[in-house]
Design a protein around this motif. Structure first.
Motif, PDB file in Angstrom:
ATOM      1  N   LEU A  37       0.814  -1.213   0.203  1.00  0.00           N
ATOM      2  CA  LEU A  37      -0.099   0.163   0.109  1.00  0.00           C
ATOM      3  C   LEU A  37       0.806   1.139  -0.149  1.00  0.00           C
ATOM      4  N   LYS A  38       0.321   2.246  -0.343  1.00  0.00           N
ATOM      5  CA  LYS A  38       0.995   3.700  -0.157  1.00  0.00           C
ATOM      6  C   LYS A  38       1.691   3.701   1.034  1.00  0.00           C
ATOM      7  N   PRO A  39       2.864   4.317   0.928  1.00  0.00           N
ATOM      8  CA  PRO A  39       3.308   4.811   2.337  1.00  0.00           C
ATOM      9  C   PRO A  39       2.738   6.061   2.978  1.00  0.00           C
ATOM     10  N   CYS A  40       2.917   6.088   4.281  1.00  0.00           N
ATOM     11  CA  CYS A  40       2.191   7.024   5.330  1.00  0.00           C
ATOM     12  C   CYS A  40       3.144   8.185   5.085  1.00  0.00           C
ATOM     13  N   PRO A  41       2.453   9.328   4.761  1.00  0.00           N
ATOM     14  CA  PRO A  41       3.495  10.670   5.052  1.00  0.00           C
ATOM     15  C   PRO A  41       3.946  10.847   6.064  1.00  0.00           C
ATOM     16  N   SER A  42       4.782  12.033   6.447  1.00  0.00           N
ATOM     17  CA  SER A  42       5.400  12.075   7.657  1.00  0.00           C
ATOM     18  C   SER A  42       4.455  12.815   8.770  1.00  0.00           C
ATOM     19  N   SER A  43       3.392  13.175   8.250  1.00  0.00           N
ATOM     20  CA  SER A  43       2.281  13.548   9.465  1.00  0.00           C
ATOM     21  C   SER A  43       1.745  12.517  10.140  1.00  0.00           C
ATOM     22  N   PHE A 124      -3.574  -2.921   6.091  1.00  0.00           N
ATOM     23  CA  PHE A 124      -4.547  -1.739   6.202  1.00  0.00           C
ATOM     24  C   PHE A 124      -3.649  -0.409   6.007  1.00  0.00           C
ATOM     25  N   ARG A 125      -4.245   0.674   5.444  1.00  0.00           N
ATOM     26  CA  ARG A 125      -3.760   1.785   5.608  1.00  0.00           C
ATOM     27  C   ARG A 125      -4.947   2.758   5.790  1.00  0.00           C
ATOM     28  N   SER A 126      -5.099   3.676   6.716  1.00  0.00           N
ATOM     29  CA  SER A 126      -6.004   4.632   6.966  1.00  0.00           C
ATOM     30  C   SER A 126      -5.323   5.879   7.321  1.00  0.00           C
ATOM     31  N   ALA A 127      -5.834   6.909   6.405  1.00  0.00           N
ATOM     32  CA  ALA A 127      -5.260   8.029   6.176  1.00  0.00           C
ATOM     33  C   ALA A 127      -5.942   9.314   6.058  1.00  0.00           C
ATOM     34  N   SER A 128      -5.871  10.557   6.794  1.00  0.00           N
ATOM     35  CA  SER A 128      -6.624  11.547   6.280  1.00  0.00           C
ATOM     36  C   SER A 128      -6.166  12.447   5.281  1.00  0.00           C
TER      37      SER A 128
END
Length: 151
Positions: A37-43, A124-128
């Motif tokens: 899945l797409k990596p998380c941003p730094s936030s 899973f990936r859960s991101a705003s």
């Protein structure tokens, strides 16, 4: 003077909602690429099972499930849709992407689940999409799914 203050408040609120509307656009690089899945941003407003375990701000344990892959995915989909503020963006066997819209302001979170064919695991990936912090909303959402699937 009071009218001027009221006018400024209205302008600021309007600008805020325009910002949220513009920033809430669907990212074009979501999904699974080479099993990731797409990596998380730094936030700190993102949680992923595929973040490095030492990245405590973003990492969460994958969910081990027993039973059928398709039934597990359908359980996840039913649960997420039962919340009333989710919609499925895309769903194929082994992958589902939801948009979750906050009730108050209309922020949108992208929530993805990946169930690889070879393993009994849910990534899973859960991101705003907007903002810096999510006040733990994404991590709590994932904890609820873990509670749902783990016996």
């Amino acid at each position: 003077m009071v009218r001027w203050i009221i006018a400024m408040v209205v302008v600021l609120i309007t600008i805020f909602f325009i910002y949220v509307g513009v920033s809430n656009q669907l990212p074009d690089d979501l999904g699974v690429t080479d099993g990731l899945l797409k990596p998380c941003p730094s936030s700190p407003n993102c949680v992923s099972t595929q973040a490095a375990p030492e990245d405590v701000a973003h990492y969460a344990e994958p969910i081990i499930y027993t039973g059928d892959r398709k039934e597990t995915q359908l359980t996840i989909e039913s649960y997420m849709l039962s919340k009333g503020n989710a919609r499925i963006v895309s769903s194929t066997l082994g992958y589902v992407h939801f948009e979750i819209k906050s009730r108050l302001v209309g922020y949108i979170d992208d929530v993805e689940f990946y169930l690889p064919e070879a393993d009994s695991v849910v990534h899973f990936r859960s991101a705003s999409r907007v903002g810096h912090s999510d006040f733990g909303v994404n991590r709590e959402r994932v904890r609820q799914i873990q509670d749902l699937l783990v016996d």
